[in-house]
Design an enzyme around this catalytic site. Structure first.
Site, PDB file in Angstrom:
ATOM      1  N   GLY A   9     -13.625 -42.531  41.609  1.00  0.00           N
ATOM      2  CA  GLY A   9     -14.513 -42.430  40.454  1.00  0.00           C
ATOM      3  C   GLY A   9     -13.880 -42.943  39.174  1.00  0.00           C
ATOM      4  O   GLY A   9     -14.543 -43.569  38.336  1.00  0.00           O
ATOM      5  N   ASN A  10     -12.558 -42.709  39.022  1.00  0.00           N
ATOM      6  CA  ASN A  10     -11.882 -43.090  37.765  1.00  0.00           C
ATOM      7  C   ASN A  10     -11.830 -44.605  37.551  1.00  0.00           C
ATOM      8  O   ASN A  10     -11.573 -45.065  36.457  1.00  0.00           O
ATOM      9  CB  ASN A  10     -10.464 -42.492  37.716  1.00  0.00           C
ATOM     10  CG  ASN A  10      -9.530 -43.123  38.733  1.00  0.00           C
ATOM     11  OD1 ASN A  10      -9.914 -43.404  39.869  1.00  0.00           O
ATOM     12  ND2 ASN A  10      -8.299 -43.350  38.335  1.00  0.00           N
ATOM     13  N   LYS A 128     -23.241 -31.271  50.043  1.00  0.00           N
ATOM     14  CA  LYS A 128     -22.840 -32.123  48.917  1.00  0.00           C
ATOM     15  C   LYS A 128     -23.799 -31.952  47.731  1.00  0.00           C
ATOM     16  O   LYS A 128     -24.972 -32.318  47.822  1.00  0.00           O
ATOM     17  CB  LYS A 128     -22.852 -33.574  49.420  1.00  0.00           C
ATOM     18  CG  LYS A 128     -22.580 -34.601  48.373  1.00  0.00           C
ATOM     19  CD  LYS A 128     -21.115 -34.772  48.098  1.00  0.00           C
ATOM     20  CE  LYS A 128     -20.896 -35.757  46.953  1.00  0.00           C
ATOM     21  NZ  LYS A 128     -19.577 -35.629  46.360  1.00  0.00           N
ATOM     22  N   LYS A 213     -17.283 -41.784  50.437  1.00  0.00           N
ATOM     23  CA  LYS A 213     -16.925 -43.198  50.288  1.00  0.00           C
ATOM     24  C   LYS A 213     -15.583 -43.562  50.954  1.00  0.00           C
ATOM     25  O   LYS A 213     -15.397 -44.699  51.370  1.00  0.00           O
ATOM     26  CB  LYS A 213     -16.937 -43.620  48.817  1.00  0.00           C
ATOM     27  CG  LYS A 213     -15.798 -43.080  47.969  1.00  0.00           C
ATOM     28  CD  LYS A 213     -14.832 -44.142  47.545  1.00  0.00           C
ATOM     29  CE  LYS A 213     -13.613 -43.666  46.836  1.00  0.00           C
ATOM     30  NZ  LYS A 213     -13.229 -42.289  46.710  1.00  0.00           N
ATOM     31  N   LYS A 275      -9.730 -38.470  52.017  1.00  0.00           N
ATOM     32  CA  LYS A 275      -8.834 -39.632  51.857  1.00  0.00           C
ATOM     33  C   LYS A 275      -7.794 -39.637  52.980  1.00  0.00           C
ATOM     34  O   LYS A 275      -7.529 -40.662  53.604  1.00  0.00           O
ATOM     35  CB  LYS A 275      -8.127 -39.596  50.504  1.00  0.00           C
ATOM     36  CG  LYS A 275      -9.077 -39.759  49.330  1.00  0.00           C
ATOM     37  CD  LYS A 275      -8.314 -39.790  48.006  1.00  0.00           C
ATOM     38  CE  LYS A 275      -9.224 -39.412  46.865  1.00  0.00           C
ATOM     39  NZ  LYS A 275     -10.451 -40.192  46.782  1.00  0.00           N
TER      40      LYS A 275
HETATM   41  P1  ADP Z   1     -11.866 -39.947  43.791  1.00  0.00           P
HETATM   42  O1  ADP Z   1     -12.945 -40.179  42.793  1.00  0.00           O
HETATM   43  O2  ADP Z   1     -10.711 -40.878  43.628  1.00  0.00           O
HETATM   44  O3  ADP Z   1     -12.365 -39.853  45.201  1.00  0.00           O
HETATM   45  P2  ADP Z   1     -11.314 -37.089  43.958  1.00  0.00           P
HETATM   46  O4  ADP Z   1     -11.420 -36.176  42.780  1.00  0.00           O
HETATM   47  O5  ADP Z   1     -12.341 -36.989  45.021  1.00  0.00           O
HETATM   48  O6  ADP Z   1     -11.222 -38.547  43.354  1.00  0.00           O
HETATM   49  O7  ADP Z   1      -9.886 -36.914  44.646  1.00  0.00           O
HETATM   50  C1  ADP Z   1      -8.692 -37.036  43.893  1.00  0.00           C
HETATM   51  C2  ADP Z   1      -8.204 -35.653  43.447  1.00  0.00           C
HETATM   52  O8  ADP Z   1      -7.765 -34.902  44.576  1.00  0.00           O
HETATM   53  C3  ADP Z   1      -7.014 -35.654  42.540  1.00  0.00           C
HETATM   54  O9  ADP Z   1      -7.389 -35.823  41.188  1.00  0.00           O
HETATM   55  C4  ADP Z   1      -6.387 -34.267  42.805  1.00  0.00           C
HETATM   56  O10 ADP Z   1      -6.726 -33.378  41.759  1.00  0.00           O
HETATM   57  C5  ADP Z   1      -7.054 -33.782  44.072  1.00  0.00           C
HETATM   58  N1  ADP Z   1      -6.194 -33.253  45.129  1.00  0.00           N
HETATM   59  C6  ADP Z   1      -6.553 -32.244  45.966  1.00  0.00           C
HETATM   60  N2  ADP Z   1      -5.599 -31.979  46.853  1.00  0.00           N
HETATM   61  C7  ADP Z   1      -4.586 -32.847  46.603  1.00  0.00           C
HETATM   62  C8  ADP Z   1      -3.312 -33.084  47.204  1.00  0.00           C
HETATM   63  N3  ADP Z   1      -2.897 -32.380  48.259  1.00  0.00           N
HETATM   64  N4  ADP Z   1      -2.524 -34.044  46.695  1.00  0.00           N
HETATM   65  C9  ADP Z   1      -2.940 -34.778  45.636  1.00  0.00           C
HETATM   66  N5  ADP Z   1      -4.139 -34.618  45.027  1.00  0.00           N
HETATM   67  C10 ADP Z   1      -4.965 -33.658  45.502  1.00  0.00           C
HETATM   68 MG    MG Z   2     -13.673 -38.328  46.014  1.00  0.00          MG
END
Ligand code: ADP
Ligand code: MG
Length: 313
Positions: A9-10, A128, A213, A275
């Site tokens: 998203g960023n 969701k 995604k 991820k």
């Molecule tokens: P994106 O839009 O990139 O999919 P998300 O918010 O869905 O972003 O996922 C990224 C976030 O996951 C990070 O900002 C972090 O706060 C969070 N996160 C949760 N668990 C972990 C972990 N084990 N290690 C690193 N980040 C984590």
């Molecule tokens: Mg995400």
């Protein structure tokens, strides 16, 4: 190397921003600067991206405008979001290639459908949250009138929840491969793709759901036979014991080492969980290496110097 980049998203909207067109264009430009760095380093780049804030805004516009113009269903809203984000990427990629004098690699952004299984258990258990927040009363009325599921979202108000089924395959795979063959920089499967189910006679039908995604990104990586899957987000690496005093960032791990950590529950559903899952699937299916890294360090991560690297056993 053929590299599948999954943008978080960023890459399009920073936390705390309103989502004006100029904010989104500026963010996309910063992202595209990274993409063009990769192209200049000799990589063949395929891009996918999230659409949470954008499809959220479209759903709100549809809700609020529904007394004057008919509201569209979620699959159509998803397609709209792919178009608006794809357009920003097309402009930005072309203009940057042009400004830097790079030949070829012109962008092609594709409205993409992703097949899901109508028997996926997610359809019986929508999880969701999407669209605007409503009062409990309004939400209950809506549920009675439409059969939609709405839940109390962490005390912030009531919100619609939709199923998040597992992606099976990229419907436009052949088109994407044909474009790659011709040297285009393809942007596809935005927002996890538009979820469709196959009907008995070989036709497709759009459904009200949202595909993750990162999981769809793995399907796209497989469809284009990518050498690398690179998931770019807003943290530099994956951590264990994330956000606790025992937090430890992970560098390079084998598939089985990462599987062990996943089993221990270190990666949160809805953020890092998908991820890691997607990265594991990619390597398990024969991919060379999967990377989870921050957008700013993308090229260094591809070179193996930054981010969390998941490699074959
Ligand atoms: P994106 O839009 O990139 O999919 P998300 O918010 O869905 O972003 O996922 C990224 C976030 O996951 C990070 O900002 C972090 O706060 C969070 N996160 C949760 N668990 C972990 C972990 N084990 N290690 C690193 N980040 C984590
Ligand atoms: Mg995400």
């Amino acid at each position: 190397m053929r590299v599948l980049i999954a943008l978080g998203g960023n890459a399009i909207l920073q936390r705390g921003q309103k989502g004006t067109a100029s904010e989104q264009r500026d963010n996309v430009q910063k992202t595209v600067d990274q993409i063009v760095r990769m192209i200049r380093a000799g990589h063949e780049v395929v891009v996918t991206h999230g659409n949470g804030p954008q499809v959220g805004a479209i759903l709100i516009q549809n809700e609020l405008g529904s007394s004057s113009v008919p509201a569209m269903p979620m699959d159509i809203c998803g397609a709209e979001s792919q178009g608006l984000i794809g357009y920003m990427f097309c402009q930005s990629i072309h203009n940057t290639l042009c400004a830097e004098g790079v030949e070829g690699h012109e962008p092609a952004c594709l409205v993409t459908r992703v097949e899901v299984d109508p028997a996926d258990p997610a359809f019986a258990n929508p999880t969701k949250p999407v669209g605007p927040f409503y009062s409990e009363e309004a939400a209950r009325k809506r549920m009675a009138a439409t059969g939609e599921t709405w839940i109390d979202d962490a005390g912030r108000g009531w919100r619609r929840v939709v199923p998040s089924p597992d992606p099976k395959s990229i419907v436009e795979a052949d088109v994407i491969n044909a474009l790659l063959e011709k040297g285009f920089t393809v942007v596809a499967s935005g927002g996890g793709g538009i979820p469709v189910i196959r009907k008995g006679n070989g036709t497709w039908e759009g459904v009200e759901a949202v595909i993750d995604k990162d999981l769809a990104g793995e399907r796209l990586a497989a469809a284009v036979n990518a050498d690398l899957l690179v998931i770019l987000t807003d943290v530099p690496k994956v951590a264990i014991n994330y956000n606790t005093p025992d937090q430890k960032w992970l560098d390079t791990l084998t598939l089985s080492e990462m599987e062990e950590l996943e089993k221990k529950g270190h990666f949160k559903a809805g953020s890092m969980g998908p991820k890691v899952n997607s990265a594991l699937r990619f390597v398990r299916n024969g991919g060379q290496r999967a990377i989870i890294a921050s957008l700013e360090e993308a090229l260094e991560a591809i070179d193996g110097k930054k981010g969390t690297q998941i490699v074959k056993n």
